[in-house]
Design a protein around this motif. Sequence first.
Motif, PDB file in Angstrom:
ATOM      1  N   ASP A  54       0.840  -1.198   0.000  1.00 24.11           N
ATOM      2  CA  ASP A  54       0.000   0.000   0.000  1.00 24.11           C
ATOM      3  C   ASP A  54       0.874   1.247   0.000  1.00 24.11           C
ATOM      4  N   ASN A  55       0.371   2.297  -0.623  1.00 19.35           N
ATOM      5  CA  ASN A  55       1.086   3.574  -0.683  1.00 19.35           C
ATOM      6  C   ASN A  55       0.171   4.673  -0.131  1.00 19.35           C
ATOM      7  N   PRO A  56      -0.091   4.656   1.194  1.00 21.87           N
ATOM      8  CA  PRO A  56      -1.053   5.603   1.758  1.00 21.87           C
ATOM      9  C   PRO A  56      -0.572   7.052   1.747  1.00 21.87           C
ATOM     10  N   HIS A  57       0.729   7.276   1.729  1.00 17.76           N
ATOM     11  CA  HIS A  57       1.274   8.631   1.739  1.00 17.76           C
ATOM     12  C   HIS A  57       1.510   9.168   0.327  1.00 17.76           C
ATOM     13  N   HIS A  58       1.132   8.364  -0.684  1.00 20.35           N
ATOM     14  CA  HIS A  58       1.284   8.725  -2.098  1.00 20.35           C
ATOM     15  C   HIS A  58       2.713   9.175  -2.411  1.00 20.35           C
ATOM     16  N   ILE A  59       3.671   8.339  -2.008  1.00 12.83           N
ATOM     17  CA  ILE A  59       5.074   8.594  -2.297  1.00 12.83           C
ATOM     18  C   ILE A  59       5.295   8.355  -3.789  1.00 12.83           C
ATOM     19  N   ALA A  60       5.930   9.290  -4.441  1.00 16.26           N
ATOM     20  CA  ALA A  60       6.154   9.198  -5.886  1.00 16.26           C
ATOM     21  C   ALA A  60       7.276   8.206  -6.175  1.00 16.26           C
ATOM     22  N   ALA A  61       6.918   6.937  -6.230  1.00 20.95           N
ATOM     23  CA  ALA A  61       7.899   5.893  -6.510  1.00 20.95           C
ATOM     24  C   ALA A  61       7.795   5.477  -7.967  1.00 20.95           C
ATOM     25  N   LEU A  62       8.934   5.331  -8.598  1.00 19.36           N
ATOM     26  CA  LEU A  62       8.996   4.903  -9.991  1.00 19.36           C
ATOM     27  C   LEU A  62       9.607   3.510 -10.060  1.00 19.36           C
ATOM     28  N   VAL A  63       9.437   2.866 -11.193  1.00 15.56           N
ATOM     29  CA  VAL A  63      10.007   1.536 -11.392  1.00 15.56           C
ATOM     30  C   VAL A  63      11.523   1.615 -11.205  1.00 15.56           C
ATOM     31  N   ASN A  64      12.089   0.639 -10.514  1.00 13.82           N
ATOM     32  CA  ASN A  64      13.508   0.492 -10.180  1.00 13.82           C
ATOM     33  C   ASN A  64      13.972   1.382  -9.031  1.00 13.82           C
ATOM     34  N   ASP A  65      13.079   2.151  -8.415  1.00 15.97           N
ATOM     35  CA  ASP A  65      13.443   2.908  -7.216  1.00 15.97           C
ATOM     36  C   ASP A  65      13.632   1.963  -6.042  1.00 15.97           C
ATOM     37  N   GLN A  66      14.625   2.249  -5.218  1.00 14.12           N
ATOM     38  CA  GLN A  66      14.830   1.491  -3.984  1.00 14.12           C
ATOM     39  C   GLN A  66      13.946   2.126  -2.910  1.00 14.12           C
ATOM     40  N   VAL A  67      13.157   1.295  -2.226  1.00 17.17           N
ATOM     41  CA  VAL A  67      12.213   1.799  -1.234  1.00 17.17           C
ATOM     42  C   VAL A  67      12.309   0.987   0.052  1.00 17.17           C
ATOM     43  N   THR A  68      11.755   1.550   1.116  1.00 19.36           N
ATOM     44  CA  THR A  68      11.633   0.852   2.391  1.00 19.36           C
ATOM     45  C   THR A  68      10.153   0.629   2.650  1.00 19.36           C
ATOM     46  N   LEU A  69       9.802  -0.597   2.964  1.00 22.89           N
ATOM     47  CA  LEU A  69       8.424  -0.904   3.313  1.00 22.89           C
ATOM     48  C   LEU A  69       8.393  -1.418   4.742  1.00 22.89           C
ATOM     49  N   GLY A  70       7.226  -1.361   5.364  1.00 27.63           N
ATOM     50  CA  GLY A  70       7.144  -1.760   6.759  1.00 27.63           C
ATOM     51  C   GLY A  70       5.822  -2.410   7.115  1.00 27.63           C
ATOM     52  N   VAL A  71       5.869  -3.203   8.181  1.00 29.90           N
ATOM     53  CA  VAL A  71       4.697  -3.859   8.756  1.00 29.90           C
ATOM     54  C   VAL A  71       4.771  -3.632  10.257  1.00 29.90           C
ATOM     55  N   GLY A  72       3.634  -3.342  10.874  1.00 28.70           N
ATOM     56  CA  GLY A  72       3.598  -3.124  12.313  1.00 28.70           C
ATOM     57  C   GLY A  72       3.965  -4.375  13.088  1.00 28.70           C
ATOM     58  N   GLU A  73       4.623  -4.199  14.234  1.00 31.58           N
ATOM     59  CA  GLU A  73       5.048  -5.351  15.041  1.00 31.58           C
ATOM     60  C   GLU A  73       3.856  -6.166  15.536  1.00 31.58           C
TER      61      GLU A  73
END
Length: 144
Positions: A54-73
């Motif tokens: 999910d991208n709730p903050h509407h971060i402008a990510a493009l193909v091949n961008d390195q990103v950090t994703l997370g899940v709550g503990e």
Amino acid sequence: MIEENGRVVRVESDFVWVETIKQSACSSCTAQKGCGQSLIAKIGDGKRMEIQVDNPHHIAALVNDQVTLGVGERSFLTASFLVYLLPLIVMFIVAVSVQLSGFTEPTVILSALVGLAGGFLLTHYISGRISRNCSYRPVLLRKI
């Protein structure tokens, strides 16, 4: 928040597809040579997998961008409980109930297997219901 890095492979309106590499913590452990878990971990180590994020903050990510994703503990612990403990707890309760009712050992063993299968079905049912809850889905946190 449990975080993982990955690479964007597809972008859609409200979510992105992120490719991560499955890695084991066994490489940093000193007991890896005498541990059976490290043998199992080597099977899936280094495999690539794609995850819908999910991208709730509407971060402008493009193909091949390195990103950090997370899940709550809490979500992670709840899911771990469902997958690993719930089927065993159901199996144990069914087997003990049948044993206390005075049935023979083969019947207790068969009922334990039925209880385990029932635990897996219960896990499947519960996981289907909670998968609709947004807190159990990974979210895109930031671009690296």
